[in-house]
Design a protein around this motif. Structure first.
Motif, short mmCIF file in Angstrom:
data_model
loop_
_atom_site.label_atom_id
_atom_site.label_comp_id
_atom_site.label_asym_id
_atom_site.label_seq_id
_atom_site.Cartn_x
_atom_site.Cartn_y
_atom_site.Cartn_z
N UNK A 11 0.82 -1.22 0.00
CA UNK A 11 0.00 0.00 0.00
C UNK A 11 0.85 1.26 0.00
N UNK A 12 2.07 1.16 0.46
CA UNK A 12 2.94 2.34 0.58
C UNK A 12 4.09 2.32 -0.42
N UNK A 13 3.94 1.59 -1.50
CA UNK A 13 4.88 1.66 -2.61
C UNK A 13 6.09 0.76 -2.52
N UNK A 14 6.19 -0.09 -1.50
CA UNK A 14 7.28 -1.06 -1.42
C UNK A 14 6.98 -2.24 -2.35
N UNK A 15 8.03 -2.94 -2.73
CA UNK A 15 7.87 -4.12 -3.59
C UNK A 15 8.50 -5.32 -2.89
N UNK A 16 7.64 -6.29 -2.50
CA UNK A 16 8.14 -7.52 -1.90
C UNK A 16 8.54 -8.45 -3.04
N UNK A 17 9.82 -8.67 -3.20
CA UNK A 17 10.33 -9.41 -4.35
C UNK A 17 10.01 -10.90 -4.27
N UNK A 18 10.15 -11.49 -3.08
CA UNK A 18 9.81 -12.89 -2.89
C UNK A 18 9.76 -13.22 -1.41
N UNK A 19 9.18 -14.37 -1.11
CA UNK A 19 9.03 -14.80 0.28
C UNK A 19 9.69 -16.17 0.42
N UNK A 20 10.70 -16.25 1.26
CA UNK A 20 11.38 -17.52 1.53
C UNK A 20 10.81 -18.10 2.82
N UNK A 21 10.40 -19.35 2.78
CA UNK A 21 9.75 -19.97 3.94
C UNK A 21 10.53 -21.21 4.37
N UNK A 22 10.93 -21.24 5.63
CA UNK A 22 11.57 -22.42 6.19
C UNK A 22 10.53 -23.49 6.45
N UNK A 23 10.78 -24.69 5.97
CA UNK A 23 9.77 -25.75 6.09
C UNK A 23 10.35 -26.97 6.82
N UNK A 24 9.46 -27.79 7.35
CA UNK A 24 9.86 -29.05 7.96
C UNK A 24 9.11 -30.19 7.27
N UNK A 25 9.57 -31.41 7.50
CA UNK A 25 8.94 -32.56 6.87
C UNK A 25 7.57 -32.85 7.46
N UNK A 26 7.34 -32.44 8.74
CA UNK A 26 6.09 -32.77 9.41
C UNK A 26 4.98 -31.76 9.16
N UNK A 27 5.30 -30.64 8.54
CA UNK A 27 4.30 -29.59 8.31
C UNK A 27 4.25 -29.27 6.82
N UNK A 28 3.14 -28.64 6.42
CA UNK A 28 3.07 -28.13 5.06
C UNK A 28 2.48 -26.73 5.10
N UNK A 29 2.75 -25.95 4.08
CA UNK A 29 2.24 -24.59 4.06
C UNK A 29 0.73 -24.62 3.90
#
Length: 373
Positions: free
Chosen positions: A27-45
């Motif tokens: 909303x304020x003009x920033x650009x989020x280029x990408x999102x890196x997510x740490x994952x585990x084998x027991x969970x899913x996004x």
């Protein structure tokens, strides 16, 4: 201005904070280029995250806590052994993070309590300034009060973990139930909870059901036992048991739901009371909706959350899902009237903290260049 997010993928809180932050910055003009997510084998996004984040999502292998056999609390010794065996894999993840920071040309990196981010900054020293955000940083604040009964050894490990997630950070933005003076020595600045915009558009009402969330599905046994004693009280609980159907109806008054964030908010907005394992994010949402809360901490971090929330009028704490206590508390519950105003100030306060950082960082870089010349 380009921003890169790095998010711990465990639980719901850090994921919803990332969604809220992306919308705020966009909303304020920033650009989020990408999102890196740490994952585990027991969970899913969860689907609510992949549907709502607009930037490209990339995942990497990250340390996580494994549950006990009862799936209620974290098994610390087993978790440590498991993660030690995976150190080569985590080293590769750090190289991946360093590469993504470099290739994204990010002006700022915002870390949502992911351990490998701090370690990447410690070992590789990326150029982009690092901002770390999370409620856990408040426990490091000199003015923060902890429960007298807290396990000192577990608290030491929690605070060590928090410091490791924020190695090399220019600022630690500590999400808080209330305003506090900054702890400038430790670069800790208290900011309001970072709640998604969806919460502000919910129609709040009060029906007769109890709403709940358990980060570890082992607590379902406690809920079911209480339900057998009081089958007339409707219960709607969310859990992380992905192998089950989206809605598992035990009978006419007890249902378990897979985590769907919009459904979760709608159910919370209409409930009589809320019971949870004391995650910071959902406590804040319930406080904003003025719902009485029962908190059942599953580990040391949630014990600190629950104590802090109780001091700010959110609700009561118990070792089990004793819902009778919650119903009794709801009869005399008085919501914290100041909390909603504090939440609504989040956008301006967080933006000010970020915008004050970038010029300072560039001035420091220029000073270093001049000194070198």
């Amino acid at each position: 201005m380009k921003v890169l997010f790095i998010v711990q993928g465990e639980g719901r809180g850090h994921l919803t904070q990332a969604i809220a932050m992306e919308r705020l910055l966009t909303r304020h003009g920033y650009h989020v280029t990408e999102v890196l997510v740490g994952k585990s084998l027991s969970k899913r996004l969860p689907g609510f995250f992949t549907r709502n984040i607009q930037a490209p999502i990339k995942q990497f292998s990250s340390p996580n806590f494994l549950p006990t056999r009862s799936n209620k609390r974290a098994n610390i010794p087993y978790s440590l052994l498991y993660n030690l065996l995976k150190l080569p894999e985590y080293a590769e993840s750090m190289r991946f993070i360093r590469q993504r920071i470099k290739e994204s040309q990010a002006d700022i990196v915002i870390n949502f309590y992911e351990l490998l981010t701090g370690l990447t900054y410690f070992f590789f020293r990326p150029a982009a300034p690092l901002v770390c955000i999370g409620h856990q940083y408040l426990f490091l604040h000199n003015d923060f009060q902890l429960p007298a009964s807290i396990n000192k050894g577990e608290l030491f490990l929690l605070n060590l973990f928090s410091r490791m997630t924020s190695l090399g950070a220019s600022k630690r933005l500590a999400l808080s139930f209330r305003s506090m003076n900054p702890d400038k020595k430790q670069k800790i600045f208290a900011v309001p909870p970072l709640l998604r915009q969806d919460i502000f558009y919910q129609e709040v009402s009060q029906h007769n059901y109890i709403h709940g969330y358990m980060v570890n599905s082992g607590f379902a046994e406690n809920v079911y036992e209480w339900h057998q004693k009081c089958p007339d009280v409707p219960l709607r609980f969310f859990w992380d048991r992905w192998e089950e159907e989206p809605v598992k109806r035990i009978d006419d008054t007890l249902s378990f739901y897979q985590l769907d964030d919009m459904l979760f908010l709608r159910q919370m907005a209409g409930c009589k009371a809320y019971a949870s394992t004391a995650g910071f994010e959902s406590i804040c949402e319930a406080m904003y909706f003025r719902k009485p809360i029962l908190m059942v901490p599953a580990h040391i971090e949630q014990e600190c959350n629950a104590y802090d929330a109780m001091q700010n009028g959110a609700g009561i704490v118990d070792e089990n899902f004793n819902l009778e206590r919650l119903l009794d508390f709801a009869k005399t519950y008085q919501p914290n009237a100041k909390f909603a105003y504090w939440v609504q100030s989040a956008e301006s306060i967080i933006l000010n903290e970020l915008e004050s950082l970038v010029p300072t960082h560039f001035e420091e870089q220029m000073y270093m260049v001049e000194e070198f010349i």
